[in-house]
Design an enzyme around this catalytic site. Structure first.
Site, PDB file in Angstrom:
ATOM      1  N   ASP A  61       0.879  -1.169   0.000  1.00 41.14           N
ATOM      2  CA  ASP A  61       0.000   0.000   0.000  1.00 41.14           C
ATOM      3  C   ASP A  61       0.918   1.221   0.000  1.00 41.14           C
ATOM      4  O   ASP A  61       1.639   1.465   0.973  1.00 41.14           O
ATOM      5  CB  ASP A  61      -0.880  -0.028   1.257  1.00 41.14           C
ATOM      6  CG  ASP A  61      -1.821   1.168   1.318  1.00 41.14           C
ATOM      7  OD1 ASP A  61      -1.608   2.142   0.563  1.00 41.14           O
ATOM      8  OD2 ASP A  61      -2.755   1.130   2.139  1.00 41.14           O
ATOM      9  N   VAL A  62       0.892   1.993  -1.084  1.00 44.52           N
ATOM     10  CA  VAL A  62       1.856   3.092  -1.226  1.00 44.52           C
ATOM     11  C   VAL A  62       1.624   4.227  -0.223  1.00 44.52           C
ATOM     12  O   VAL A  62       2.464   5.120  -0.102  1.00 44.52           O
ATOM     13  CB  VAL A  62       1.881   3.668  -2.662  1.00 44.52           C
ATOM     14  CG1 VAL A  62       2.363   2.633  -3.659  1.00 44.52           C
ATOM     15  CG2 VAL A  62       0.525   4.243  -3.054  1.00 44.52           C
ATOM     16  N   SER A 141      -1.441  13.276 -14.790  1.00 40.39           N
ATOM     17  CA  SER A 141      -2.678  13.102 -15.564  1.00 40.39           C
ATOM     18  C   SER A 141      -2.913  14.372 -16.370  1.00 40.39           C
ATOM     19  O   SER A 141      -2.368  15.435 -16.037  1.00 40.39           O
ATOM     20  CB  SER A 141      -3.842  12.906 -14.579  1.00 40.39           C
ATOM     21  OG  SER A 141      -5.084  13.092 -15.221  1.00 40.39           O
ATOM     22  N   TYR A 154      -8.995  14.828  -7.193  1.00 39.32           N
ATOM     23  CA  TYR A 154      -8.094  14.140  -8.120  1.00 39.32           C
ATOM     24  C   TYR A 154      -7.179  15.157  -8.814  1.00 39.32           C
ATOM     25  O   TYR A 154      -5.970  14.955  -8.913  1.00 39.32           O
ATOM     26  CB  TYR A 154      -8.922  13.362  -9.145  1.00 39.32           C
ATOM     27  CG  TYR A 154      -8.115  12.522 -10.115  1.00 39.32           C
ATOM     28  CD1 TYR A 154      -7.596  11.285  -9.742  1.00 39.32           C
ATOM     29  CD2 TYR A 154      -7.874  12.962 -11.420  1.00 39.32           C
ATOM     30  CE1 TYR A 154      -6.865  10.504 -10.638  1.00 39.32           C
ATOM     31  CE2 TYR A 154      -7.150  12.192 -12.322  1.00 39.32           C
ATOM     32  CZ  TYR A 154      -6.651  10.965 -11.932  1.00 39.32           C
ATOM     33  OH  TYR A 154      -5.925  10.205 -12.830  1.00 39.32           O
ATOM     34  N   LYS A 158      -3.037  15.414  -8.563  1.00 31.04           N
ATOM     35  CA  LYS A 158      -2.151  15.282  -9.722  1.00 31.04           C
ATOM     36  C   LYS A 158      -1.339  16.562  -9.966  1.00 31.04           C
ATOM     37  O   LYS A 158      -0.185  16.487 -10.394  1.00 31.04           O
ATOM     38  CB  LYS A 158      -2.975  14.896 -10.967  1.00 31.04           C
ATOM     39  CG  LYS A 158      -3.625  13.504 -10.856  1.00 31.04           C
ATOM     40  CD  LYS A 158      -2.597  12.384 -10.739  1.00 31.04           C
ATOM     41  CE  LYS A 158      -3.220  11.006 -10.884  1.00 31.04           C
ATOM     42  NZ  LYS A 158      -2.238   9.903 -10.852  1.00 31.04           N
TER      43      LYS A 158
HETATM   44  P1  NDP Z   1      -6.270   1.163 -12.767  1.00 31.60           P
HETATM   45  O1  NDP Z   1      -7.451   1.508 -11.925  1.00 31.60           O
HETATM   46  O2  NDP Z   1      -6.430   0.214 -13.900  1.00 31.60           O
HETATM   47  O3  NDP Z   1      -5.078   0.637 -11.834  1.00 31.60           O
HETATM   48  C1  NDP Z   1      -4.754   1.340 -10.660  1.00 31.60           C
HETATM   49  C2  NDP Z   1      -3.607   0.631  -9.999  1.00 31.60           C
HETATM   50  O4  NDP Z   1      -3.238   1.345  -8.809  1.00 31.60           O
HETATM   51  C3  NDP Z   1      -3.949  -0.801  -9.584  1.00 31.60           C
HETATM   52  O5  NDP Z   1      -2.835  -1.606  -9.823  1.00 31.60           O
HETATM   53  C4  NDP Z   1      -4.177  -0.669  -8.086  1.00 31.60           C
HETATM   54  O6  NDP Z   1      -3.890  -1.856  -7.349  1.00 31.60           O
HETATM   55  C5  NDP Z   1      -3.136   0.404  -7.760  1.00 31.60           C
HETATM   56  N1  NDP Z   1      -3.380   1.026  -6.453  1.00 31.60           N
HETATM   57  C6  NDP Z   1      -4.466   1.710  -6.053  1.00 31.60           C
HETATM   58  N2  NDP Z   1      -4.324   2.099  -4.772  1.00 31.60           N
HETATM   59  C7  NDP Z   1      -3.104   1.657  -4.364  1.00 31.60           C
HETATM   60  C8  NDP Z   1      -2.381   1.731  -3.159  1.00 31.60           C
HETATM   61  N3  NDP Z   1      -2.869   2.345  -2.064  1.00 31.60           N
HETATM   62  N4  NDP Z   1      -1.155   1.145  -3.087  1.00 31.60           N
HETATM   63  C9  NDP Z   1      -0.653   0.499  -4.173  1.00 31.60           C
HETATM   64  N5  NDP Z   1      -1.286   0.381  -5.344  1.00 31.60           N
HETATM   65  C10 NDP Z   1      -2.510   0.955  -5.433  1.00 31.60           C
HETATM   66  O7  NDP Z   1      -5.700   2.574 -13.272  1.00 31.60           O
HETATM   67  P2  NDP Z   1      -4.941   3.025 -14.604  1.00 31.60           P
HETATM   68  O8  NDP Z   1      -4.046   1.965 -15.070  1.00 31.60           O
HETATM   69  O9  NDP Z   1      -5.937   3.619 -15.516  1.00 31.60           O
HETATM   70  O10 NDP Z   1      -4.106   4.260 -14.010  1.00 31.60           O
HETATM   71  C11 NDP Z   1      -2.739   4.180 -13.654  1.00 31.60           C
HETATM   72  C12 NDP Z   1      -2.277   5.594 -13.324  1.00 31.60           C
HETATM   73  O11 NDP Z   1      -2.502   6.442 -14.455  1.00 31.60           O
HETATM   74  C13 NDP Z   1      -3.025   6.235 -12.154  1.00 31.60           C
HETATM   75  O12 NDP Z   1      -2.115   7.017 -11.404  1.00 31.60           O
HETATM   76  C14 NDP Z   1      -4.042   7.131 -12.851  1.00 31.60           C
HETATM   77  O13 NDP Z   1      -4.430   8.210 -12.019  1.00 31.60           O
HETATM   78  C15 NDP Z   1      -3.253   7.578 -14.051  1.00 31.60           C
HETATM   79  N6  NDP Z   1      -4.062   8.045 -15.178  1.00 31.60           N
HETATM   80  C16 NDP Z   1      -4.922   7.197 -15.833  1.00 31.60           C
HETATM   81  C17 NDP Z   1      -5.650   7.650 -16.908  1.00 31.60           C
HETATM   82  C18 NDP Z   1      -6.599   6.794 -17.696  1.00 31.60           C
HETATM   83  O14 NDP Z   1      -7.277   7.307 -18.604  1.00 31.60           O
HETATM   84  N7  NDP Z   1      -6.694   5.497 -17.430  1.00 31.60           N
HETATM   85  C19 NDP Z   1      -5.541   9.057 -17.372  1.00 31.60           C
HETATM   86  C20 NDP Z   1      -4.596   9.850 -16.609  1.00 31.60           C
HETATM   87  C21 NDP Z   1      -3.894   9.350 -15.554  1.00 31.60           C
HETATM   88  P3  NDP Z   1      -5.031  -2.975  -7.051  1.00 31.60           P
HETATM   89  O15 NDP Z   1      -5.477  -3.500  -8.396  1.00 31.60           O
HETATM   90  O16 NDP Z   1      -4.335  -3.987  -6.218  1.00 31.60           O
HETATM   91  O17 NDP Z   1      -6.137  -2.249  -6.342  1.00 31.60           O
END
Ligand code: NDP
Length: 259
Positions: A61-62, A141, A154, A158
C-alpha cells in the site's frame, strides 16, 4: 544488448492497466521488474509477464511508509538494487462538490500524491546509496494540466505530483537521478471504465462507452490511448537517451492537451 538488461525497475500499480503495460515493456527490453499493488493477486500478475523469471510481485500500500520501505528492500534483495522507479498507482472518484466526502479527499491525496512522494523518497535513498544514478517517473494526468468537473480532489492530487516532481528533480540532479512526470490522457483501463460510467451519468445520461466516444472526438488523433502508448514514453524517460531531461511533465494523450 537490450536497453534495460542491467536495470531493476519498480512499478507501483503494476498488476493491471497502464502499470501492467509498463511492466510488459520493461521485461521485453530486458529489465528485472517488481510490480506492486495493494489488493490484487500481484504475484499472479508478475507470472503473466513475458519473462516471469525476471518479474516479481509484491503487495504494498503506497500510503504506508513501512510497506513502501519493504517494497524497495524486496526489490534490492531479489535483484540487487533499484535503477528505475515508476510511481503509477492511483485512484479516482467522481462527485459533485457538496457530495465529495472528506474521506474521498484524504484517500485520493494519500494514494496519488503522498504515495508518489513516499516511493520517490525510498527510491532516492537507495539510488543515492548505490551511487549509480537512477530514473524516477511519476504518473500525473491531463488533470495536472487542467481541472475537470467533479474531480477537484483528483486534480489537486495530480497537480501535486507535478510540484513534487520539480522539487525532487532539483534536489537530486547532481546525483545523476532524473525525476519526470507524465500526463496520460484517455487511456483504456478499468479506471477509465469507471470514469465513463460515472461521469457519463452525471454529465448527460450517456450509455456505456458513449462519453468516451464523445471525448475521443476531441483528441486530434481520434482514438483513445493504450497502455503501450504510455509505455513508449516511460521507457524513453527511463533510458540513457533521456539523461538530460529532468523536472519535466510530458503529455501522452494523442494531442488532447497542448500545454
Ligand atoms: P487502474 O485503476 O487500472 O489501476 C490502478 C492501480 O493502482 C492498480 O494496480 C491498483 O492496485 C493500484 N493502487 C491503487 N491504490 C493503491 C495503493 N494504495 N497502493 C498500491 N497500489 C494501489 O488505473 P490506470 O491503469 O488507468 O491508471 C494508472 C495511473 O494512471 C493512475 O495514477 C491514474 O491516475 C493515471 N491516469 C490514468 C488515466 C486513464 O485514462 N486510465 C488518465 C490519466 C492518468 P489494485 O489493483 O491492487 O487495487
Amino acid at each position: 544488448m537490450k536497453r534495460f538488461e542491467d536495470s531493476t525497475v519498480v512499478i507501483t500499480g503494476g498488476n493491471k492497466g497502464i502499470g501492467f503495460a509498463l511492466a510488459q515493456r520493461f521485461v521485453e527490453e530486458g529489465a528485472r521488474v517488481v510490480v506492486a499493488s495493494v489488493d490484487a493477486d500481484v504475484e499472479d500478475a508478475a507470472a503473466r509477464l513475458d519473462a516471469p523469471d525476471r518479474a516479481r510481485g509484491f503487495h504494498c500500500d503506497v500510503t504506508d511508509k513501512s510497506q513502501v520501505e519493504a517494497l524497495y528492500g524486496f526489490a534490492s534483495a531479489e535483484f540487487g538494487g533499484v535503477d528505475v522507479s515508476v510511481q503509477n498507482a492511483g485512484i479516482i472518484t467522481i462527485a459533485k462538490v457538496e457530495d465529495l466526502t472528506e474521506g474521498e479527499w484524504d484517500a485520493t491525496l494519500a494514494v496519488n500524491t503522498k504515495g508518489v512522494f513516499l516511493c520517490c523518497q525510498e527510491a532516492i535513498r537507495r539510488m543515492r546509496a548505490q551511487g549509480t544514478g537512477g530514473r524516477l517517473i511519476n504518473t500525473a494526468s491531463g488533470q495536472a494540466r487542467s481541472g475537470f468537473i467533479y474531480t477537484p480532489h483528483y486534480a489537486a492530487s495530480k497537480f501535486g505530483v507535478v510540484g513534487l516532481t520539480q522539487s525532487l528533480a532539483k534536489e537530486v540532479a547532481l546525483d545523476g537521478i532524473t525525476v519526470n512526470a507524465i500526463c496520460p490522457g484517455i487511456i483504456e483501463t478499468d479506471m477509465w471504465d469507471y470514469n465513463d460510467r460515472v461521469w457519463g451519468k452525471m454529465l448527460g445520461d450517456y450509455g456505456p462507452g458513449e462519453l468516451m466516444q464523445a471525448w475521443v472526438q476531441n483528441i486530434p488523433m481520434k482514438r483513445a490511448g493504450r497502455g503501450s502508448d504510455v509505455a513508449g514514453l516511460v521507457a524513453f524517460l527511463a533510458s540513457d537517451d533521456a539523461a538530460y531531461i529532468t523536472g519535466q511533465t510530458i503529455n501522452v494523450d494523442g494531442g488532447l492537451i497542448m500545454s
